[in-house]
Design a protein around this motif. Sequence first.
Motif, PDB file in Angstrom:
ATOM      1  N   TRP A 165       0.838  -1.207   0.000  1.00 48.56           N
ATOM      2  CA  TRP A 165       0.000   0.000   0.000  1.00 48.56           C
ATOM      3  C   TRP A 165       0.872   1.256   0.000  1.00 48.56           C
ATOM      4  O   TRP A 165       0.614   2.206  -0.752  1.00 48.56           O
ATOM      5  CB  TRP A 165      -0.907  -0.009   1.227  1.00 48.56           C
ATOM      6  N   LEU A 166       1.911   1.260   0.822  1.00 48.02           N
ATOM      7  CA  LEU A 166       2.804   2.422   0.896  1.00 48.02           C
ATOM      8  C   LEU A 166       3.579   2.614  -0.403  1.00 48.02           C
ATOM      9  O   LEU A 166       3.775   3.754  -0.855  1.00 48.02           O
ATOM     10  CB  LEU A 166       3.774   2.265   2.072  1.00 48.02           C
ATOM     11  N   LEU A 167       4.023   1.503  -1.008  1.00 44.73           N
ATOM     12  CA  LEU A 167       4.705   1.609  -2.296  1.00 44.73           C
ATOM     13  C   LEU A 167       3.754   2.183  -3.344  1.00 44.73           C
ATOM     14  O   LEU A 167       4.140   3.052  -4.139  1.00 44.73           O
ATOM     15  CB  LEU A 167       5.203   0.231  -2.745  1.00 44.73           C
ATOM     16  N   GLY A 168       2.522   1.696  -3.340  1.00 44.67           N
ATOM     17  CA  GLY A 168       1.543   2.204  -4.295  1.00 44.67           C
ATOM     18  C   GLY A 168       1.258   3.680  -4.095  1.00 44.67           C
ATOM     19  O   GLY A 168       1.154   4.447  -5.068  1.00 44.67           O
ATOM     20  N   ARG A 169       1.136   4.103  -2.833  1.00 41.80           N
ATOM     21  CA  ARG A 169       0.866   5.517  -2.558  1.00 41.80           C
ATOM     22  C   ARG A 169       2.022   6.398  -3.017  1.00 41.80           C
ATOM     23  O   ARG A 169       1.820   7.454  -3.623  1.00 41.80           O
ATOM     24  CB  ARG A 169       0.622   5.723  -1.064  1.00 41.80           C
ATOM     25  N   ARG A 170       3.251   5.938  -2.730  1.00 43.26           N
ATOM     26  CA  ARG A 170       4.415   6.764  -3.090  1.00 43.26           C
ATOM     27  C   ARG A 170       4.556   6.898  -4.602  1.00 43.26           C
ATOM     28  O   ARG A 170       4.884   7.982  -5.111  1.00 43.26           O
ATOM     29  CB  ARG A 170       5.688   6.147  -2.498  1.00 43.26           C
ATOM     30  N   ILE A 171       4.323   5.820  -5.331  1.00 35.79           N
ATOM     31  CA  ILE A 171       4.396   5.883  -6.793  1.00 35.79           C
ATOM     32  C   ILE A 171       3.292   6.778  -7.331  1.00 35.79           C
ATOM     33  O   ILE A 171       3.505   7.574  -8.252  1.00 35.79           O
ATOM     34  CB  ILE A 171       4.305   4.475  -7.405  1.00 35.79           C
ATOM     35  N   ALA A 172       2.092   6.672  -6.755  1.00 42.32           N
ATOM     36  CA  ALA A 172       0.965   7.505  -7.184  1.00 42.32           C
ATOM     37  C   ALA A 172       1.267   8.982  -6.959  1.00 42.32           C
ATOM     38  O   ALA A 172       0.915   9.839  -7.785  1.00 42.32           O
ATOM     39  CB  ALA A 172      -0.308   7.104  -6.443  1.00 42.32           C
ATOM     40  N   GLN A 173       1.916   9.291  -5.847  1.00 38.62           N
ATOM     41  CA  GLN A 173       2.298  10.676  -5.565  1.00 38.62           C
ATOM     42  C   GLN A 173       3.265  11.195  -6.623  1.00 38.62           C
ATOM     43  O   GLN A 173       3.185  12.355  -7.052  1.00 38.62           O
ATOM     44  CB  GLN A 173       2.934  10.778  -4.179  1.00 38.62           C
ATOM     45  N   GLU A 174       4.169  10.336  -7.048  1.00 41.40           N
ATOM     46  CA  GLU A 174       5.144  10.736  -8.066  1.00 41.40           C
ATOM     47  C   GLU A 174       4.458  10.946  -9.414  1.00 41.40           C
ATOM     48  O   GLU A 174       4.838  11.843 -10.181  1.00 41.40           O
ATOM     49  CB  GLU A 174       6.227   9.668  -8.188  1.00 41.40           C
ATOM     50  N   GLU A 175       3.443  10.122  -9.690  1.00 42.91           N
ATOM     51  CA  GLU A 175       2.723  10.247 -10.957  1.00 42.91           C
ATOM     52  C   GLU A 175       2.021  11.594 -11.070  1.00 42.91           C
ATOM     53  O   GLU A 175       1.860  12.136 -12.167  1.00 42.91           O
ATOM     54  CB  GLU A 175       1.701   9.119 -11.100  1.00 42.91           C
ATOM     55  N   ILE A 176       1.584  12.131  -9.937  1.00 43.34           N
ATOM     56  CA  ILE A 176       0.876  13.416  -9.944  1.00 43.34           C
ATOM     57  C   ILE A 176       1.769  14.524 -10.500  1.00 43.34           C
ATOM     58  O   ILE A 176       1.295  15.463 -11.148  1.00 43.34           O
ATOM     59  CB  ILE A 176       0.390  13.772  -8.523  1.00 43.34           C
ATOM     60  N   LYS A 177       3.074  14.392 -10.299  1.00 42.55           N
ATOM     61  CA  LYS A 177       4.003  15.396 -10.820  1.00 42.55           C
ATOM     62  C   LYS A 177       3.941  15.463 -12.344  1.00 42.55           C
ATOM     63  O   LYS A 177       4.257  16.486 -12.936  1.00 42.55           O
ATOM     64  CB  LYS A 177       5.432  15.074 -10.374  1.00 42.55           C
ATOM     65  N   GLY A 178       3.568  14.364 -12.950  1.00 36.22           N
ATOM     66  CA  GLY A 178       3.435  14.343 -14.404  1.00 36.22           C
ATOM     67  C   GLY A 178       2.022  14.668 -14.836  1.00 36.22           C
ATOM     68  O   GLY A 178       1.634  14.364 -15.963  1.00 36.22           O
TER      69      GLY A 178
END
Length: 362
Positions: free
Chosen positions: A54-67
């Motif tokens: 879940w934490l890995l998914g959240r962190r990747i999702a946060q990074e995707e928002i930058k794009g």
Amino acid sequence: MPENEQMQLLKDRPDGIIDSTSTDDLLHDLRGIIESAQNAAYRAVNAALVQRNWLLGRRIAQEEIKGENRAEYGAEIIKKLSKELTAEYGKGFDYSSLYKFVRFYRAFPQILDSASPKSASMLSWTHYRVLLQVEDSTARDWYAKEAAGQAWSVRTLQRNVSSQYYYRLLKSQVKEPVEREMKERTAPYQADKLEFIKNPVIAEFLGMTADTSFSETELEASILSNLQKFLMELGKGYAFVARQQHIRTEKEDYYIDLVFYNYILKCFVLVDLKTSKVTHQDVGQMDMYVRMYDERKRGEGDNPTIGIILCADTDEDIARYSILHGNEQLFASKYKLYLPTEEELRAEIETQKALFYLQKEN
């Protein structure tokens, strides 16, 4: 499942301490301690795995928002991360897995606070992988609630999702027969106390090898051990790759009995042993193995993967070859020059069976 319901489960369950209740039955007490310890370990490992993903998914999702949520930006991030994490930590971080972690976070955004090892009913990561197959959020939440509340095994949950159990119940005016049928058909799945131990996802998480069979009979084990030596001793370019190699699909986990690479043929050779008669399902499964191996393992310059299905039925031992459609001519003209013949394989199986039964008698 809604967060408040998950939290209520935590309040209703014991605190995870190993049960050491004493009675007049010593064996019963020891079983209780062993199974209580196994359950405590299960809850602890399960909670850690769910939280990590879940934490890995959240962190990747946060990074995707930058794009700005551009699909190509997210795909590129996951592709790069997959390569780097796999190199450092091994299996479990391929593109598909990382993508599932992101979907997990988005489908269950409130789950983190309730992923506690104190909850005996907390779902496993493998449960959540099945739940991610359900696109309808209402149905997905219902399956999650029922799986946790009724302690469904992963196989029970998968069976119910695949058979549209939620929608069939919804449309049934009388629900009891539908529920009774489901419980009857999933009873064997619910009786498997070793499901957690056999879970290849857990094995990967703990850094253990998943290429181990937990369902081999003594006869199968004996034949496979000697068959591995037999093929190597043929001296026709065989290199051993794996035994009981784990292959994961979206819905199931499979194990290929033996995997070789033939450096003369420049192809993988898969071997699957059956102790009963070979069925059409067995042939179809081997064809699936061959296709999956060609998609995932076959390198540039490699020839098509070949599959060998062996039958150790006491009435008749047979060997069948499986190869992708469209390559039959290649198989006939080239592969048979370097593969054992059906007669050789049949004779070897018969020999090993005779030795096995002789040893058992002695």
